[in-house]
Scaffold this motif. Structure first.
Motif, short mmCIF file in Angstrom:
data_model
loop_
_atom_site.label_atom_id
_atom_site.label_comp_id
_atom_site.label_asym_id
_atom_site.label_seq_id
_atom_site.Cartn_x
_atom_site.Cartn_y
_atom_site.Cartn_z
N GLY A 130 -8.59 2.17 -4.12
CA GLY A 130 -7.58 2.49 -3.11
C GLY A 130 -7.53 1.45 -2.02
N GLU A 157 -6.72 -4.86 -1.84
CA GLU A 157 -5.30 -4.78 -2.21
C GLU A 157 -5.05 -5.85 -3.27
OE1 GLU A 157 -2.79 -2.90 -1.42
OE2 GLU A 157 -1.27 -4.17 -2.35
N GLY A 169 0.84 -1.20 0.00
CA GLY A 169 0.00 0.00 0.00
C GLY A 169 0.87 1.24 0.00
N GLU A 187 2.80 4.69 -13.47
CA GLU A 187 2.22 3.41 -13.89
C GLU A 187 1.23 3.59 -15.04
OE1 GLU A 187 2.54 1.68 -9.31
OE2 GLU A 187 0.59 2.20 -10.14
N LEU A 247 3.63 7.63 -8.07
CA LEU A 247 3.92 6.45 -8.89
C LEU A 247 2.72 6.00 -9.71
CD1 LEU A 247 6.13 4.21 -6.58
CD2 LEU A 247 6.80 5.38 -8.68
N THR A 248 1.52 6.34 -9.24
CA THR A 248 0.34 5.93 -10.01
C THR A 248 0.35 6.63 -11.38
OG1 THR A 248 -0.85 7.65 -8.87
CG2 THR A 248 -1.16 5.42 -8.06
#
Ligand code: UDP
Length: 407
Positions: free
Chosen positions: A253, A288, A40, A318, A314-315
């Motif tokens: 999330g 998750e 996470g 990605e 980072l999303t």
């Protein structure tokens, strides 16, 4: 376990040779990384890939998680918010709890490494509880541009003991911190389950499992339920988009163990989404699941990241790697990644109109979406892959070990 050789064909061979070369001086040496959650969030994500690769190139790299009580994580989440300019009542109780958890942990985590890297504020005070006989580096992943001054001053007491501080952005450099500060951009692993390319069966299975229909364009934000990620703002944007184009919003999330605020924000978001959750126009996901994240990033027509603050994001990386048009806030590390209008779009986080207009533009213009996506992937390949991060880490180890006469 992945090895460095697996990255041949994704990055140029000379990138790999350079890494093997930098690693030579560390054969058999021990490096330890400590953070406060194993899943996470971006830090866990990077360590998951970085640690095995360090081992592959000859370093004995270890990863430990600071254990703490709920109370401790409540306090450190408040610290996290205040470091990103929120307010805090910095009481003696909070300070004591924070320090005590670190002292407790030190009594059952023995460090005999040649190099120590501490990630983020949670384990920062650990350095006080060891007889220091190797370089210690503090790797700060949060947006430090406007920290709460009282808190910063308190934390500085620990930071001063470190040999070097690593930040993710020139904008986070602290003028009055007399410790060497270096900038290292985070990165993603193109071969992790979250980023590998997927076959149609896997995609279909996950869409069925999570009840995600594909009858409308999909707009997705992947982010912890955190006020800085502004999920409520995303809903406002979505409502406006939907007046012009029929689409579906997914907010995905997971709940990190070091983030006790998640459920509170999730409930707030659910209330705000109201009937749109029941009708399926807004889908909220809180499990998750790396492959699900990968699937969502693959199939979405637009990736949105409407953060108010963002250490790096980072999303965003990605989404760019999956050749998606990413529309994101012009804050923190995001503009380091997206060149506005070339490899995605940037908007002021408070400018709802900008988000709405850009989303509609890419939903209506397939060619534009494809062009942005193509440029985005190449940008990530050049700058934000794990091989570059590994190389940077080896450079840091080289520098600090030299500085400490420890090589
Ligand atoms: N993430 C995830 N599942 C979720 C939400 C986030 O796996 O439901 C991952 C996301 O894919 C990314 C990381 O957590 O790899 C988030 O990193 P980022 O830098 O965007 O933000 P942070 O959470 O560290 O503030």
């Amino acid at each position: 376990m992945r090895i460095l050789e697996d990255y041949r064909g994704i990055v140029d061979d000379n990138v790999l040779t350079e890494i093997y070369k930098k690693a030579r001086r560390f054969y058999g040496k021990k490096a330890i990384h400590i953070n406060s959650t194993y899943y996470g969030g971006g830090v866990a994500e990077m360590l998951n890939s970085l640690i095995p690769l360090m081992n592959d190139v000859g370093i004995q790299a270890d990863w430990r998680i600071l254990r703490g009580t709920n109370d401790f994580f409540e306090v450190t989440k408040k610290f996290h918010n205040a470091l990103q300019s929120g307010s805090i009542r910095l009481t003696e109780i909070k300070k004591r709890l924070y320090i005590q958890a670190n002292e407790d942990f030190s009594s059952y985590c023995h460090i005999d490494a040649d190099f120590v890297m501490i990630h983020d504020p949670q384990p920062l005070p650990l350095i006080r509880f060891y007889k220091k006989r190797q370089p210690w580096v503090w790797r700060c992943h949060v947006d430090l541009s406007e920290p709460n001054q009282k808190l910063w001053n308190f934390l500085k007491g620990f930071i001063l003991r470190y040999d070097e501080v690593i930040i993710s952005n020139e904008k986070y450099r602290k003028k009055h911190l007399p410790v060497t500060q270096k900038i290292v951009y985070p990165a993603i692993d193109p071969l992790s389950p979250k980023n590998v390319s997927l076959d149609a069966r896997t995609i279909k299975r996950h869409l069925e499992k999570f009840d995600i229909p594909m009858d409308k364009p999909l707009i997705t934000q992947i982010s912890r339920f955190d006020k800085w990620k502004d999920p409520e703002g995303v809903i406002e944007v979505f409502k406006r988009v939907k007046e012009k184009v029929d689409a579906r919003l997914i907010l995905c999330g997971s709940m990190a163990t070091d983030d006790p605020e998640g459920w509170v924000i999730y409930q707030r978001v659910k209330r705000k989404a109201g009937k749109m959750v029941g009708s399926g126009d807004i889908i909220l996901i809180n499990s998750e699941n790396n492959i699900l994240v990968n699937v969502l990033q693959h199939i979405s027509d637009v990736i949105i990241q409407k953060s108010l603050r963002e250490g790096f994001g980072l999303t965003v990386t990605e989404g760019m790697w999956k050749q998606r048009p990413v529309i994101a806030s012009n804050v923190g590390g995001i503009p380091i990644q997206i060149e506005d209008g070339v490899s995605g779009f940037l908007c002021d986080p408070n400018d709802i109109n900008c988000f709405v207009d850009r989303i509609i533009a890419v939903l209506k213009d397939k060619k534009l979406a494809e062009e942005l996506g193509k440029n985005a992937r190449e940008r990530v390949r050049q700058k934000f892959l794990i091989t570059r991060l590994l190389s940077d880490h080896l450079s840091i180890m080289t520098d600090v070990c030299e500085m400490c006469g420890n090589h």
